[in-house]
Design a protein around this motif. Structure first.
Motif, PDB file in Angstrom:
ATOM      1  N   ARG A 333       0.786  -1.226   0.000  1.00 10.81           N
ATOM      2  CA  ARG A 333       0.000   0.000   0.000  1.00 10.81           C
ATOM      3  C   ARG A 333       0.826   1.289   0.000  1.00 10.81           C
ATOM      4  O   ARG A 333       0.269   2.379  -0.099  1.00 10.81           O
ATOM      5  CB  ARG A 333      -0.934   0.007   1.235  1.00 10.81           C
ATOM      6  CG  ARG A 333      -1.929  -1.154   1.277  1.00 10.81           C
ATOM      7  CD  ARG A 333      -2.944  -1.066   0.151  1.00 10.81           C
ATOM      8  NE  ARG A 333      -3.702   0.167   0.223  1.00 10.81           N
ATOM      9  CZ  ARG A 333      -4.810   0.335   0.936  1.00 10.81           C
ATOM     10  NH1 ARG A 333      -5.274  -0.667   1.654  1.00 10.81           N
ATOM     11  NH2 ARG A 333      -5.444   1.485   0.934  1.00 10.81           N
ATOM     12  N   GLY A 334       2.127   1.176   0.170  1.00 13.16           N
ATOM     13  CA  GLY A 334       2.976   2.358   0.182  1.00 13.16           C
ATOM     14  C   GLY A 334       3.320   2.813   1.581  1.00 13.16           C
ATOM     15  O   GLY A 334       2.589   2.551   2.541  1.00 13.16           O
ATOM     16  N   PRO A 335       4.474   3.515   1.759  1.00 12.33           N
ATOM     17  CA  PRO A 335       4.922   3.915   3.097  1.00 12.33           C
ATOM     18  C   PRO A 335       4.016   4.927   3.779  1.00 12.33           C
ATOM     19  O   PRO A 335       3.940   4.958   5.005  1.00 12.33           O
ATOM     20  CB  PRO A 335       6.314   4.505   2.838  1.00 12.33           C
ATOM     21  CG  PRO A 335       6.315   4.877   1.388  1.00 12.33           C
ATOM     22  CD  PRO A 335       5.430   3.895   0.712  1.00 12.33           C
ATOM     23  N   ALA A 461       1.145  12.238  -2.787  1.00  9.91           N
ATOM     24  CA  ALA A 461       1.500  10.995  -3.458  1.00  9.91           C
ATOM     25  C   ALA A 461       2.594  11.252  -4.487  1.00  9.91           C
ATOM     26  O   ALA A 461       2.802  12.373  -4.941  1.00  9.91           O
ATOM     27  CB  ALA A 461       0.267  10.395  -4.141  1.00  9.91           C
ATOM     28  N   VAL A 462       3.317  10.192  -4.848  1.00  7.72           N
ATOM     29  CA  VAL A 462       4.290  10.300  -5.934  1.00  7.72           C
ATOM     30  C   VAL A 462       3.543  10.615  -7.216  1.00  7.72           C
ATOM     31  O   VAL A 462       2.540   9.979  -7.542  1.00  7.72           O
ATOM     32  CB  VAL A 462       5.071   8.980  -6.092  1.00  7.72           C
ATOM     33  CG1 VAL A 462       5.983   9.043  -7.311  1.00  7.72           C
ATOM     34  CG2 VAL A 462       5.879   8.690  -4.847  1.00  7.72           C
ATOM     35  N   PRO A 479      15.578   6.215  -7.448  1.00  3.27           N
ATOM     36  CA  PRO A 479      14.762   5.016  -7.425  1.00  3.27           C
ATOM     37  C   PRO A 479      13.990   4.955  -6.127  1.00  3.27           C
ATOM     38  O   PRO A 479      14.516   5.250  -5.067  1.00  3.27           O
ATOM     39  CB  PRO A 479      15.797   3.869  -7.508  1.00  3.27           C
ATOM     40  CG  PRO A 479      17.066   4.486  -7.048  1.00  3.27           C
ATOM     41  CD  PRO A 479      17.013   5.929  -7.409  1.00  3.27           C
ATOM     42  N   SER A 480      12.735   4.579  -6.211  1.00  2.00           N
ATOM     43  CA  SER A 480      11.867   4.601  -5.034  1.00  2.00           C
ATOM     44  C   SER A 480      12.195   3.451  -4.105  1.00  2.00           C
ATOM     45  O   SER A 480      12.528   2.361  -4.508  1.00  2.00           O
ATOM     46  CB  SER A 480      10.407   4.501  -5.471  1.00  2.00           C
ATOM     47  OG  SER A 480       9.576   4.281  -4.369  1.00  2.00           O
ATOM     48  N   ALA A 481      12.061   3.732  -2.806  1.00  2.00           N
ATOM     49  CA  ALA A 481      12.245   2.685  -1.798  1.00  2.00           C
ATOM     50  C   ALA A 481      11.010   1.818  -1.672  1.00  2.00           C
ATOM     51  O   ALA A 481      11.024   0.794  -1.031  1.00  2.00           O
ATOM     52  CB  ALA A 481      12.579   3.306  -0.442  1.00  2.00           C
ATOM     53  N   ALA A 482       9.945   2.220  -2.295  1.00  2.00           N
ATOM     54  CA  ALA A 482       8.714   1.447  -2.188  1.00  2.00           C
ATOM     55  C   ALA A 482       7.950   1.498  -3.495  1.00  2.00           C
ATOM     56  O   ALA A 482       6.761   1.633  -3.555  1.00  2.00           O
ATOM     57  CB  ALA A 482       7.870   1.974  -1.042  1.00  2.00           C
ATOM     58  N   GLY A 483       8.672   1.364  -4.578  1.00  2.00           N
ATOM     59  CA  GLY A 483       8.030   1.418  -5.871  1.00  2.00           C
ATOM     60  C   GLY A 483       7.459   2.778  -6.113  1.00  2.00           C
ATOM     61  O   GLY A 483       7.985   3.781  -5.722  1.00  2.00           O
ATOM     62  N   ALA A 484       6.368   2.865  -6.830  1.00  2.00           N
ATOM     63  CA  ALA A 484       5.724   4.144  -7.137  1.00  2.00           C
ATOM     64  C   ALA A 484       4.515   4.380  -6.284  1.00  2.00           C
ATOM     65  O   ALA A 484       3.632   5.141  -6.621  1.00  2.00           O
ATOM     66  CB  ALA A 484       5.353   4.167  -8.613  1.00  2.00           C
TER      67      ALA A 484
END
Length: 486
Positions: A333-335, A461-462, A479-484
């Protein structure tokens, strides 16, 4: 450096860095069981002995952002090894001390080693595959809380059943083991900002400003909040930190890139970190006192230092268990979502404490709930930071975020300390914090956690829109630490 360079020794890397963070936290809580005995042990006054605790906080606050930047410049593995040296030497100095001055020197050197945590978190981004990154960040980040939860009962047991010097000889041995593990298991990754110059004026300015601010916050209650020295320190902190900020904005290669920290995701995450640090520490101040106050007060539980530490230890274990689950939640779900969940659980824990503070079992359950939220929150904050800064700034940005958490705990200690000191009752001729004072402290902890929820909800949000050429270049470097995900 073009991007992460995965290593086949991922498990050893994560275990080493988590062990390093846990040990650093244990060293911070090492003297807690000795607070009442320090004046007698060191042949000094109570006010002088208090510097044994204060100096570690001050030195760590100054050194953490500096070692983070040095890690970006000269390599994170090299700086991890460098941080282990003052941990070892400082522990030995403390073990050999018989007076307050060498003890303060040794504790200050231990504070120099606290930069291991942000360096370790930043290193994970360089060496781990994407699928292992979030859970590993969560575990290493939460190691400070884990060590804090486990350190008190361990230190209390050693202090009660052995000579107090054994605490410091043990910490020296742990630091030697950490240095060996770093040497053999941590890969030497090229520095992300290699070739850039270290910002000496920026380091000196930030250090001076932080010392003035944290001295005023940590000692204001003793000196008087309206005293000339406290007000002078606050004024000096404002002048120094504003001047430092102006210098950093003009510097070509700053200690901390304030333009990066001004990005909404980074700025709001750091702001939330202050409130999370405050919220975590409120419980750490209230719960041990409730456990240890005499039963004659009507609300104290009459537990020994060792027993109270054991009642609180499951909270540290729970943080260890929750952290990997937080990493999986971040992947799904994202950080931002993980951070919101964490601070909501912290708030719920304080609400639960209002009903269960009358029993040791109730306090243990409350600590488990609060520390579960802290485990989620502490893992999510570095992921948010590292998804928003360039690779060349990961260690410095994590060091600054760690500093924000430490600032929150310092402010929390001061505010809750004032509340507990002002709301008192007298039992058997002795003054104790009243039940109402403890409840006020718990309500403040709950309120601060809810403020952290509101700040986290505002984190943007990104952006998924197609970036222009300049943004695309920046995106490639971050580069994202948690994808996009958010």
């Amino acid at each position: 450096m073009d991007g992460p360079q995965p290593t086949s020794r991922a498990g050893g890397v994560v275990a080493t860095l988590a062990f390093a963070g846990t040990t650093a936290a244990i060293m911070q809580t090492l003297v807690t069981p000795l607070i009442a005995e320090l004046p007698k042990m060191l042949h000094t006054t109570s006010s002088n002995a208090a510097w044994v605790i204060t100096v570690t906080l001050l030195v760590a606050a100054v050194c953490v952002p500096v070692t983070g930047r040095l890690g970006d410049l000269f390599g994170k593995r090299r700086m991890l090894l460098a941080c282990s040296v003052p941990l070892i030497v400082g522990s030995v100095v403390c073990a050999l001390s018989s007076s307050v001055v060498p003890m303060i020197v040794g504790r200050g050197m231990q504070g120099m080693g606290m930069g291991m945590l942000p360096l370790g978190i930043a290193l994970l981004r360089d060496v781990l595959p994407q699928e292992k990154l979030s859970s590993s960040i969560a575990l290493v980040s939460a190691s400070m809380g884990i060590g804090g939860g486990l350190g008190l009962p361990i230190a209390a047991a050693v202090a009660q059943y052995a000579n107090w010097r054994a605490l410091f000889w043990g910490s020296a041995a742990l630091a030697v083991v950490i240095a060996a593990l770093i040497w053999f298991l941590i890969p030497d990754v090229p520095a992300g900002a290699k070739g850039q110059r270290f910002d000496v004026p920026g380091a000196l300015g930030l250090g001076a400003g932080l010392v003035a601010l944290l001295l005023a916050v940590s000692k204001g209650a003793d000196w008087g909040w309206g005293s000339a020295i406290t007000l002078s320190l606050f004024a000096a902190a404002v002048v120094l930190l504003v001047g430092w900020g102006l210098w950093e904005l003009r510097a070509n290669e700053p200690l901390i890139d304030l333009r990066t920290t001004a990005r909404p995701r980074v700025l709001l995450t750091n702001a939330a970190s202050v409130f999370v640090g405050f919220g975590m520490y409120a419980g750490m101040l209230v719960m041990p006192q409730l456990l240890q106050f005499p039963e004659a007060t009507g609300y104290g539980l009459g537990q020994s230092i060792l027993a109270s530490g054991l009642w609180m230890a499951p909270g540290g274990i729970m943080m260890m268990l929750v952290s990997p689950l937080g990493g999986k939640l971040t992947d799904a779900r994202g950080p931002k979502f993980t951070l919101i969940c964490g601070v909501l659980i912290i708030a719920a824990g304080y609400g639960l404490a209002m009903a269960l503070m009358g029993t040791a079992w109730g306090i243990m359950l409350t600590i488990i709930v609060i520390n579960s939220g802290v485990g989620l929150a502490y893992g999510a904050m570095p992921a948010l930071i590292m998804s928003s800064v360039p690779l060349s700034e990961t260690a410095a940005a994590n060091g600054f975020n760690t500093l924000m958490r430490s600032l929150g705990t310092s402010i929390g200690a001061a505010v809750i300390g004032v509340v507990l000191a002002q709301m008192t009752t007298t039992v058997g001729g002795h003054s104790f914090t009243s039940e109402g004072g403890f409840r006020a402290g718990l309500l403040i902890g709950c309120g601060v956690a809810l403020v952290a929820v509101a700040i986290t909800a505002a984190i943007p949000a990104v952006r998924r829109a197609e970036p222009d050429a300049e943004e695309a270049e920046e995106s490639d470097a971050v580069p994202s630490a948690a994808g996009a995900k958010v």
